[in-house]
Design a protein around this motif. Structure first.
Motif, PDB file in Angstrom:
ATOM      1  N   ASN A 149      46.075  27.260  42.867  1.00 32.18           N
ATOM      2  CA  ASN A 149      44.657  27.515  43.116  1.00 32.18           C
ATOM      3  C   ASN A 149      43.814  26.666  42.160  1.00 32.18           C
ATOM      4  N   PRO A 150      43.081  25.687  42.667  1.00 29.42           N
ATOM      5  CA  PRO A 150      42.332  24.794  41.775  1.00 29.42           C
ATOM      6  C   PRO A 150      41.070  25.419  41.204  1.00 29.42           C
ATOM      7  N   PHE A 151      40.707  26.616  41.663  1.00 26.03           N
ATOM      8  CA  PHE A 151      39.467  27.248  41.225  1.00 26.03           C
ATOM      9  C   PHE A 151      39.698  28.409  40.244  1.00 26.03           C
ATOM     10  N   ALA A 152      40.936  28.790  40.041  1.00 30.19           N
ATOM     11  CA  ALA A 152      41.227  29.915  39.159  1.00 30.19           C
ATOM     12  C   ALA A 152      41.135  29.483  37.701  1.00 30.19           C
ATOM     13  N   GLU A 153      40.514  30.310  36.867  1.00 33.32           N
ATOM     14  CA  GLU A 153      40.421  29.999  35.445  1.00 33.32           C
ATOM     15  C   GLU A 153      41.797  30.073  34.780  1.00 33.32           C
ATOM     16  N   LEU A 154      42.640  30.998  35.254  1.00 31.72           N
ATOM     17  CA  LEU A 154      44.011  31.097  34.767  1.00 31.72           C
ATOM     18  C   LEU A 154      44.947  30.577  35.854  1.00 31.72           C
ATOM     19  N   PRO A 155      46.007  29.860  35.494  1.00 24.62           N
ATOM     20  CA  PRO A 155      46.904  29.281  36.507  1.00 24.62           C
ATOM     21  C   PRO A 155      47.372  30.334  37.510  1.00 24.62           C
ATOM     22  N   THR A 156      47.193  30.019  38.794  1.00 28.46           N
ATOM     23  CA  THR A 156      47.447  30.982  39.866  1.00 28.46           C
ATOM     24  C   THR A 156      48.086  30.273  41.050  1.00 28.46           C
ATOM     25  N   VAL A 157      49.119  30.874  41.611  1.00 32.87           N
ATOM     26  CA  VAL A 157      49.734  30.377  42.844  1.00 32.87           C
ATOM     27  C   VAL A 157      49.157  31.150  44.024  1.00 32.87           C
ATOM     28  N   ASN A 158      48.652  30.419  45.008  1.00 29.24           N
ATOM     29  CA  ASN A 158      48.149  31.014  46.248  1.00 29.24           C
ATOM     30  C   ASN A 158      49.156  30.798  47.369  1.00 29.24           C
ATOM     31  N   MET A 159      49.229  31.758  48.294  1.00 30.56           N
ATOM     32  CA  MET A 159      50.067  31.624  49.486  1.00 30.56           C
ATOM     33  C   MET A 159      49.369  32.268  50.675  1.00 30.56           C
ATOM     34  N   CYS A 213      36.711  16.779  47.548  1.00 28.38           N
ATOM     35  CA  CYS A 213      37.231  17.760  48.516  1.00 28.38           C
ATOM     36  C   CYS A 213      38.559  17.299  49.093  1.00 28.38           C
ATOM     37  N   MET A 214      38.636  16.035  49.474  1.00 27.59           N
ATOM     38  CA  MET A 214      39.857  15.500  50.061  1.00 27.59           C
ATOM     39  C   MET A 214      41.018  15.581  49.065  1.00 27.59           C
ATOM     40  N   ASN A 215      40.718  15.299  47.801  1.00 25.82           N
ATOM     41  CA  ASN A 215      41.746  15.363  46.771  1.00 25.82           C
ATOM     42  C   ASN A 215      42.302  16.771  46.640  1.00 25.82           C
ATOM     43  N   TYR A 216      41.408  17.761  46.568  1.00 26.20           N
ATOM     44  CA  TYR A 216      41.843  19.148  46.447  1.00 26.20           C
ATOM     45  C   TYR A 216      42.621  19.599  47.686  1.00 26.20           C
ATOM     46  N   ILE A 217      42.122  19.252  48.860  1.00 29.34           N
ATOM     47  CA  ILE A 217      42.795  19.648  50.100  1.00 29.34           C
ATOM     48  C   ILE A 217      44.203  19.049  50.147  1.00 29.34           C
ATOM     49  N   SER A 218      44.318  17.796  49.764  1.00 27.49           N
ATOM     50  CA  SER A 218      45.620  17.124  49.773  1.00 27.49           C
ATOM     51  C   SER A 218      46.598  17.814  48.830  1.00 27.49           C
ATOM     52  N   ARG A 219      46.124  18.193  47.644  1.00 28.86           N
ATOM     53  CA  ARG A 219      47.010  18.824  46.670  1.00 28.86           C
ATOM     54  C   ARG A 219      47.368  20.252  47.064  1.00 28.86           C
ATOM     55  N   ALA A 220      46.598  20.822  47.989  1.00 29.44           N
ATOM     56  CA  ALA A 220      46.951  22.139  48.526  1.00 29.44           C
ATOM     57  C   ALA A 220      47.848  22.012  49.754  1.00 29.44           C
ATOM     58  N   GLN A 272      45.968  24.110  57.580  1.00 30.19           N
ATOM     59  CA  GLN A 272      45.259  23.084  56.826  1.00 30.19           C
ATOM     60  C   GLN A 272      43.754  23.192  57.011  1.00 30.19           C
ATOM     61  N   LEU A 273      43.305  23.466  58.222  1.00 31.61           N
ATOM     62  CA  LEU A 273      41.871  23.588  58.476  1.00 31.61           C
ATOM     63  C   LEU A 273      41.291  24.823  57.790  1.00 31.61           C
ATOM     64  N   LEU A 274      42.019  25.937  57.831  1.00 29.54           N
ATOM     65  CA  LEU A 274      41.565  27.150  57.144  1.00 29.54           C
ATOM     66  C   LEU A 274      41.397  26.899  55.648  1.00 29.54           C
ATOM     67  N   LEU A 275      42.394  26.281  55.037  1.00 33.75           N
ATOM     68  CA  LEU A 275      42.325  26.013  53.604  1.00 33.75           C
ATOM     69  C   LEU A 275      41.238  24.996  53.279  1.00 33.75           C
ATOM     70  N   ALA A 276      41.078  23.999  54.138  1.00 37.62           N
ATOM     71  CA  ALA A 276      40.073  22.965  53.886  1.00 37.62           C
ATOM     72  C   ALA A 276      38.669  23.561  53.849  1.00 37.62           C
ATOM     73  N   LYS A 277      38.364  24.453  54.773  1.00 37.22           N
ATOM     74  CA  LYS A 277      37.036  25.080  54.772  1.00 37.22           C
ATOM     75  C   LYS A 277      36.836  25.901  53.500  1.00 37.22           C
ATOM     76  N   TRP A 278      37.860  26.617  53.090  1.00 31.53           N
ATOM     77  CA  TRP A 278      37.783  27.423  51.866  1.00 31.53           C
ATOM     78  C   TRP A 278      37.553  26.538  50.641  1.00 31.53           C
ATOM     79  N   ILE A 279      38.265  25.428  50.573  1.00 33.29           N
ATOM     80  CA  ILE A 279      38.149  24.520  49.428  1.00 33.29           C
ATOM     81  C   ILE A 279      36.784  23.852  49.396  1.00 33.29           C
ATOM     82  N   ILE A 280      36.309  23.360  50.533  1.00 31.62           N
ATOM     83  CA  ILE A 280      35.012  22.682  50.573  1.00 31.62           C
ATOM     84  C   ILE A 280      33.899  23.637  50.148  1.00 31.62           C
ATOM     85  N   ARG A 281      33.947  24.874  50.615  1.00 30.27           N
ATOM     86  CA  ARG A 281      32.916  25.848  50.240  1.00 30.27           C
ATOM     87  C   ARG A 281      32.953  26.147  48.731  1.00 30.27           C
TER      88      ARG A 281
END
Length: 498
Positions: free
Chosen positions: A100-110, A187-194, A233-242
């Protein structure tokens, strides 16, 4: 812990493709890096991702949640689930794990799948419906349905008045006339890494100022992958962009319409059909009969597909005549006035690289894999999993139609249908619904196609029809007309759709 750890790709960390991630891999990753937090994510009835947070008490608890998932209240997530029997299980899909690139503490999302009280996949969950649609297509054709999305959105921020872009001329514009190119790249960088497989990004047509704010349209386009992965990928991309917009002080909307006379945002979905790793969309350099059969199914079911891809009243202020968004049921090559477009393909047989670079040797690259077909009606209000499931059903229907090639031939158009000289042709073509209510009517008539083979559950179809009719918008487009104040009020109501 490296402070940039959250930006790292788990493919690099684990050393495997996501489809090969195992529970042991995730546990090893978490223990090795002293990660204390895990998030489960899943889309609800509003199309947005929901989140359940965990703190890892110990190794046994981590193994428990990865193995068993957790309970959630389904009635708070989906309108079709009754409060009296609402408990559902959410179980993580290990292949979707990312940092999760937005978490203050390292977090795995699934991302998670839903299961009912008996331990069976929830029949009406969007993710399981898409899986059933893909399995049904595979069973009927022996081939795999793949998809990719073009995600359009507006970035909105205070206008500084410097280097203004030409109104509605933002397509592929560069800085300084576009202001959010670096934001798009981030945004593209974050989406790619997710885990997102991105094709490219660029600025889009829409670019205007309103009430001291600049509205700049952008697009991120993906590569074709198995349809279930395309939806993820589309679901995650919208979440990341927002999330990135929020952190940068911007607003973002995927809404289908912003205001009168300005480009709306679509969610065009491309598809291709694969067999043994080979794209079946071309035959001897031309569109194949298999591709035409799939297109014929799209022609038949296009009116009801709007029930999944155009889900609020503002959708039908985008689907109006004489703009780039389609209104008539037809298809064509490289033709942006049609509903289903066959994009320019690399079919000439010529090596373009050596022509542009004479010092290069001929590569012999197989360009057949690049050919897709694009459905242009959907927009950002779509329930992404149900939309792609609907397209898979339509493609399967085309293969089941004895007259599919005849239907494809009758609906093929190679001219701009909105020019005056083509009026007679235009009048012969079926039209898309003009409201949510009309879309519900189309789904009611064609629901049997979607319920066939148990893909869409009857309860889900009932719920979608009821939801669309609840807008009571049958005459809304005519009632509002071009009244900008009323349109803006409507846009504001559905600004953060999907």
């Amino acid at each position: 812990m490296n402070k940039d750890y959250s930006f790292r790709s788990l493919v690099d960390e684990i050393g495997k493709a996501p489809k090969d991630f195992t529970k042991a891999d995730i546990i090893r990753l978490i223990k090795k890096n002293n990660i204390r937090h895990v998030n489960f994510q899943y889309p609800a009835g509003d199309g947005r991702l929901k989140t359940l947070n965990f703190v890892i008490n110990d190794g046994a608890y981590l193994d428990e949640i990865l193995s068993c998932g957790e309970r959630v209240d389904g009635s708070s997530l989906f309108p079709f689930i009754e409060a009296s029997s609402s408990a559902l299980y959410v179980v993580p899909r290990l292949s979707t794990a990312y940092m999760n690139p937005f978490a203050e503490l390292p977090t795995v999302n699934m991302l998670c799948s839903f299961f009912d009280k008996d331990g069976n996949p929830l029949e009406s969950s969007p993710e399981h419906t898409l899986r059933k649609a893909c399995n049904s297509f595979r069973k009927a054709t022996g081939m795999e349905f793949q998809a990719m999305g073009e995600l359009e959105y507006y970035v909105i921020a205070k206008d500084d008045g410097k280097f203004p872009a030409a109104d509605q001329k933002g397509y592929h514009e560069s800085s300084p006339y576009t202001k959010f190119g670096e934001f798009r790249k981030l945004c593209m960088n974050y989406i790619s890494r997710a885990g997102g497989q991105i094709k490219y990004g660029h600025s889009e047509v829409g670019n205007f100022t309103l009430d001291g704010k600049i509205y700049e349209q952008n697009e991120v386009e993906f590569l074709p992958v198995p349809a279930e992965e395309a939806a993820e990928q589309l679901l995650l991309a919208k979440w990341i962009i927002r999330n990135l917009a929020y952190r940068n002080g911007y607003d973002v909307t995927f809404a289908p319409k912003i205001t009168v006379g300005k480009a709306g945002s679509g969610l065009h979905i491309h598809f291709r059909i694969m067999k043994n790793g080979i794209n079946q969309m071309l035959c001897d350099g031309a569109l194949s009969d298999n591709a035409k059969r799939a297109i014929a199914g799209m022609m038949v079911l296009a009116p009801s597909i709007t029930a999944f891809g155009n889900t609020n009243p503002t959708s039908y202020f985008r689907l109006v005549p004489h703009q780039e968004a389609p209104t008539n049921v037809c298809w064509g090559d490289r033709n942006r006035s049609v509903l289903v477009r066959v994009p320019l393909g690399w079919t000439s047989g010529k090596d373009l690289c050596t022509q542009a670079n004479p010092a290069e040797r001929k590569a012999g690259y197989d360009t057949r894999q690049k050919q897709t077909v694009e459905m242009r009606s959907p927009d950002g209000s779509a329930d992404i999993s149900l939309l792609i499931a609907g397209l898979a059903v339509a493609a399967r229907t085309g293969f089941e139609m004895a007259d599919a090639l005849e239907v494809a031939n009758k609906t093929y158009v190679n001219v701009n249908i909105h020019k005056a000289e083509n009026q007679a042709l235009l009048e012969k073509l079926a039209v898309l619904p003009d409201s949510c209510a009309a879309s519900a009517d189309c789904l009611e008539k064609q629901r049997g196609y979607f319920e066939k083979d148990g893909v869409f559950s009857p309860a889900m179809i009932d719920g979608i029809i009821s939801g669309l009719r609840s807008f009571n918008d049958r005459t809304l487009r005519a009632d509002i007309g071009s009244d900008q104040k009323k349109i803006l009020a409507l846009v504001e109501k559905f600004f953060h759709c999907g």
